[in-house]
Design a protein around this motif. Structure first.
Motif, PDB file in Angstrom:
ATOM      1  N   SER A 249      -2.731 -30.728   7.500  1.00 45.88           N
ATOM      2  CA  SER A 249      -2.840 -29.294   7.205  1.00 45.88           C
ATOM      3  C   SER A 249      -3.066 -28.514   8.488  1.00 45.88           C
ATOM      4  N   ILE A 250      -2.615 -27.279   8.502  1.00 44.25           N
ATOM      5  CA  ILE A 250      -2.785 -26.426   9.682  1.00 44.25           C
ATOM      6  C   ILE A 250      -4.197 -25.859   9.724  1.00 44.25           C
ATOM      7  N   CYS A 251      -4.845 -26.006  10.874  1.00 45.05           N
ATOM      8  CA  CYS A 251      -6.154 -25.390  11.108  1.00 45.05           C
ATOM      9  C   CYS A 251      -6.002 -24.063  11.843  1.00 45.05           C
ATOM     10  N   GLU A 252      -5.159 -24.083  12.874  1.00 45.66           N
ATOM     11  CA  GLU A 252      -5.047 -22.891  13.719  1.00 45.66           C
ATOM     12  C   GLU A 252      -3.693 -22.879  14.414  1.00 45.66           C
ATOM     13  N   PHE A 260      -7.090 -21.603  24.213  1.00 44.84           N
ATOM     14  CA  PHE A 260      -8.017 -22.208  25.167  1.00 44.84           C
ATOM     15  C   PHE A 260      -9.151 -21.265  25.558  1.00 44.84           C
ATOM     16  N   SER A 261      -8.907 -19.959  25.510  1.00 44.30           N
ATOM     17  CA  SER A 261      -9.964 -19.014  25.890  1.00 44.30           C
ATOM     18  C   SER A 261     -10.846 -18.618  24.710  1.00 44.30           C
ATOM     19  N   ALA A 262     -10.277 -18.597  23.494  1.00 42.08           N
ATOM     20  CA  ALA A 262     -11.053 -18.156  22.330  1.00 42.08           C
ATOM     21  C   ALA A 262     -10.676 -18.959  21.088  1.00 42.08           C
ATOM     22  N   GLY A 328      -3.757 -12.215  17.289  1.00 42.75           N
ATOM     23  CA  GLY A 328      -2.494 -12.825  16.910  1.00 42.75           C
ATOM     24  C   GLY A 328      -2.596 -14.250  16.415  1.00 42.75           C
ATOM     25  N   ALA A 329      -3.764 -14.869  16.527  1.00 45.64           N
ATOM     26  CA  ALA A 329      -3.933 -16.246  16.065  1.00 45.64           C
ATOM     27  C   ALA A 329      -3.966 -16.296  14.540  1.00 45.64           C
TER      28      ALA A 329
END
Length: 351
Positions: A249-252, A260-262, A328-329
């Motif tokens: 399953s997709i987490c992110e 990597f920054s947030a 945008g994530a």
């Protein structure tokens, strides 16, 4: 092709699923339960309702721990496995339902580079024969001289001397074999390459050379990549966007710099905390506790809830859907949605 298709994503994955039956025969599926003989078929839920896009010219990396479904996704995109559900569209055309001769145009556009160069090359064929076979098959109109010229050009482009065409794969090092594997993919002038952990079987000193070669090929041939890896340091160097999987399953999903920054999902934070860093101010490693579920018997609700320090009652019954963040994530996490990640408790404190 319509202008909308040309400007849209090159690859579209929608609600993709893949199950592998564990009980292959009728007798294996018969079980005694409650004093009665019942038929109970079990399956490995390798990929579970995932959706994401790959834009033209991107290098989208799919990451996660072993067994999370990364390679299964790669093989479905390359049409080596048939999905159990969902759809895959390439350049506006659905490709997961194509069979036989209808697949030929897609085969020349989508190529795959496999993980182990020691197993992916036929030891009975010379390097020249290995490269000639796909070239001749997908370009039946080319003469023998044109095929030799094309093979020599491709070999030079990956840093291999064309005079090595008479050699066999066992005469080459691992890095040289993987260069030949990349050259084999390039012989049919692909637009899209699926790379399934192409450097994990190589020495660290050779990995950077192969990665740089793939980046050069991307610029020289305008290639789009779907890059499967478990090495996040590779992702930071190579990827434009990242898809994080856990138990299929997709987490992110986020662009590389944002991830990597947030990082936002608790599992993404745990993954990134394990990446070695020379920065003394980097956060300490997050050690996840709890049972790792089996993909045969997935837990209800969020697949990560058995190991997540932020899980609550909702997480145990309702599977989160990816939702957009301001940067945008896309994140599939009830704790992020409800703002519980900032409620006075860090992941490290919870663990």
């Amino acid at each position: 092709m319509t202008p909308e298709q040309k400007d849209g994503p090159l690859l579209q994955i929608r609600n993709l699923e893949k199950r592998f039956d564990v009980d292959s025969g009728f007798l294996e599926s018969l079980k005694f339960r409650g004093g009665k003989l019942r038929r109970d078929t079990r399956a490995v839920h390798a990929v579970n309702d995932i959706s994401f896009d790959v834009g033209r010219g991107e290098a989208v990396c799919v990451v996660g721990e072993s067994g999370c479904g990364k390679s299964t996704v790669a093989r479905m995109v390359a049409n080596l496995l048939t999905p159990s559900g969902g759809s895959i569209h390439y350049d506006g055309q659905r490709i997961d339902t194509l069979r036989g001769k209808a697949l030929l145009p897609i085969r020349s556009k989508i190529q795959m580079v496999f993980q182990n160069p020691y197993a992916s090359l036929n030891p009975r064929m010379t390097i020249g024969q290995t490269l000639e076979e796909p070239t001749r098959y997908h370009n039946p109109g080319l003469g023998s001289g044109e095929i030799r010229d094309k093979i020599a050009k491709v070999m030079k482009s990956v840093g291999i001397d064309p005079t090595w065409a008479a050699r066999y794969s066992h005469e080459l090092s691992g890095g040289q074999r993987q260069r030949i594997a990349i050259a084999r993919a390039l012989t049919v002038d692909p637009e899209f390459i699926v790379a399934d952990e192409p450097i994990s079987a190589l020495d660290v000193s050779i990995q950077a050379q192969v990665l740089n070669l793939m980046l050069e090929m991307q610029e020289a041939h305008d290639i789009t990549y779907l890059f499967i890896t478990h090495d996040l340091s590779v992702v930071e160097h190579f990827g434009t966007r990242v898809v994080v999987l856990y138990l299929g399953s997709i987490c992110e999903v986020a662009d590389t710099r944002t991830l990597f920054s947030a990082p936002k999902h608790p599992y993404t934070k745990a993954l990134l905390s394990a990446v070695p860093s020379l920065n003394d101010d980097s956060p300490s490693h997050i050690r996840l506790k709890g049972e790792i579920p089996t993909p045969i018997d997935l837990p209800p609700g969020c697949p990560f809830q058995t190991r997540c320090p932020l899980a609550n009652a909702r997480c145990r019954v309702e599977k989160p859907e990816p939702f957009a963040q301001s940067d945008g994530a896309l994140v599939a996490c009830h704790a992020v949605e409800e703002g519980r990640t900032d409620a006075g408790m860090t992941l490290q404190e919870a663990v």
